[in-house]
Design an enzyme around this catalytic site. Structure first.
Site, PDB file in Angstrom:
ATOM      1  N   GLU A 130       2.464  -5.582  13.700  1.00  0.00           N
ATOM      2  CA  GLU A 130       1.366  -5.631  14.667  1.00  0.00           C
ATOM      3  C   GLU A 130       0.772  -7.038  14.655  1.00  0.00           C
ATOM      4  OE1 GLU A 130      -1.892  -3.096  13.689  1.00  0.00           O
ATOM      5  OE2 GLU A 130      -2.895  -3.414  15.609  1.00  0.00           O
ATOM      6  N   ARG A 180       0.829  -1.211   0.000  1.00  0.00           N
ATOM      7  CA  ARG A 180       0.000   0.000   0.000  1.00  0.00           C
ATOM      8  C   ARG A 180       0.858   1.254   0.000  1.00  0.00           C
ATOM      9  NH1 ARG A 180      -2.434  -3.813   3.022  1.00  0.00           N
ATOM     10  NH2 ARG A 180      -1.488  -3.067   4.945  1.00  0.00           N
TER      11      ARG A 180
HETATM   12  P1  AMP Z   1       4.204  -1.718  11.741  1.00  0.00           P
HETATM   13  O1  AMP Z   1       5.444  -2.392  11.259  1.00  0.00           O
HETATM   14  O2  AMP Z   1       3.619  -2.380  12.940  1.00  0.00           O
HETATM   15  O3  AMP Z   1       4.390  -0.223  11.922  1.00  0.00           O
HETATM   16  O4  AMP Z   1       3.112  -1.916  10.617  1.00  0.00           O
HETATM   17  C1  AMP Z   1       3.061  -1.083   9.514  1.00  0.00           C
HETATM   18  C2  AMP Z   1       2.782  -1.843   8.249  1.00  0.00           C
HETATM   19  O5  AMP Z   1       1.769  -2.803   8.424  1.00  0.00           O
HETATM   20  C3  AMP Z   1       2.305  -0.910   7.172  1.00  0.00           C
HETATM   21  O6  AMP Z   1       2.877  -1.344   5.943  1.00  0.00           O
HETATM   22  C4  AMP Z   1       0.811  -1.059   7.175  1.00  0.00           C
HETATM   23  O7  AMP Z   1       0.320  -1.107   5.854  1.00  0.00           O
HETATM   24  C5  AMP Z   1       0.545  -2.366   7.898  1.00  0.00           C
HETATM   25  N1  AMP Z   1      -0.377  -2.250   9.027  1.00  0.00           N
HETATM   26  C6  AMP Z   1      -0.078  -2.546  10.323  1.00  0.00           C
HETATM   27  N2  AMP Z   1      -1.139  -2.395  11.104  1.00  0.00           N
HETATM   28  C7  AMP Z   1      -2.136  -1.962  10.314  1.00  0.00           C
HETATM   29  C8  AMP Z   1      -3.507  -1.600  10.553  1.00  0.00           C
HETATM   30  N3  AMP Z   1      -4.069  -1.670  11.772  1.00  0.00           N
HETATM   31  N4  AMP Z   1      -4.240  -1.187   9.499  1.00  0.00           N
HETATM   32  C9  AMP Z   1      -3.687  -1.120   8.254  1.00  0.00           C
HETATM   33  N5  AMP Z   1      -2.418  -1.450   7.972  1.00  0.00           N
HETATM   34  C10 AMP Z   1      -1.651  -1.866   8.989  1.00  0.00           C
END
Ligand code: AMP
Length: 175
Positions: free
Chosen positions: A100, A63
């Site tokens: 996450e 995305r």
């Molecule tokens: P993080 O590494 O935990 O900061 O996760 C960020 C990545 O995971 C990004 O590429 C987001 O597209 C995706 N992502 C993580 N959590 C979400 C969420 N709750 N909603 C949408 N995309 C998420």
């Protein structure tokens, strides 16, 4: 019209329990599907990057590509894709990271950056910051300098920003 970026919040859609139970997924497709909002978001990120002397924009699969490509186009900067393992055809380096919802890894082509190039990292959502941190490590392993990062949405309760504390970070909407 000058608008506060928070108006974009009304174009985010919460999808509970996607892609797994307990996660509230922030769906940006309504925002991307709204011409004025999409342009506003891209312009806000590009304005931020423009003040930082950027040579290359790094977009994070998948995305992140939607916004990174448009930001790179507006800056007249090159676009570097950071992708899930096995997707890039040339020689790559890899970083593993925590999400996450699970763990994953990211690749970049070894010849994607020249030494000391100034890089702006773009993704749709900042959650725990693991993805962004891994991407910064990839850039720095290639000899690039991360001069800033831009996100459309920041999940404030996950405090990913603290992992990027020494960095120049813009998020358009914090929820
Ligand atoms: P993080 O590494 O935990 O900061 O996760 C960020 C990545 O995971 C990004 O590429 C987001 O597209 C995706 N992502 C993580 N959590 C979400 C969420 N709750 N909603 C949408 N995309 C998420």
């Amino acid at each position: 019209m000058t608008r506060d970026p928070s108006w974009l919040a009304g174009l985010l859609r919460d999808i509970p329990d996607f892609p797994q139970p307990g996660v509230v997924f922030k769906d940006l497709t309504p925002l991307v599907g709204h011409g004025e909002a999409f342009r506003f978001a891209v312009d806000a990120l590009a304005d931020h990057a423009a003040g930082l002397g950027v040579d290359k924009v790094v977009g994070i699969e998948a995305r992140g590509f939607v916004f990174a490509a448009a930001v790179a186009y507006r800056l007249g900067a090159g676009l570097v894709p950071v992708r899930k393992p096995g997707k890039l055809p040339g020689q790559t380096i890899t970083e593993t990271y925590a999400l996450e919802y699970g763990t994953d890894a990211l690749d970049v082509h070894v010849d994607a950056l020249a030494r000391d190039e100034a890089v702006y990292v773009v993704d749709d959502v900042l959650a725990t910051g693991g993805t962004a941190t891994a991407t910064c490590r990839l850039v720095e392993r290639l000899g690039g300098a991360v001069v800033g990062l831009g996100f459309v949405v920041e999940l404030g309760f996950l405090d990913g920003r603290s992992r990027l504390a020494d960095r120049e970070v813009l998020s358009l909407v914090t929820v």
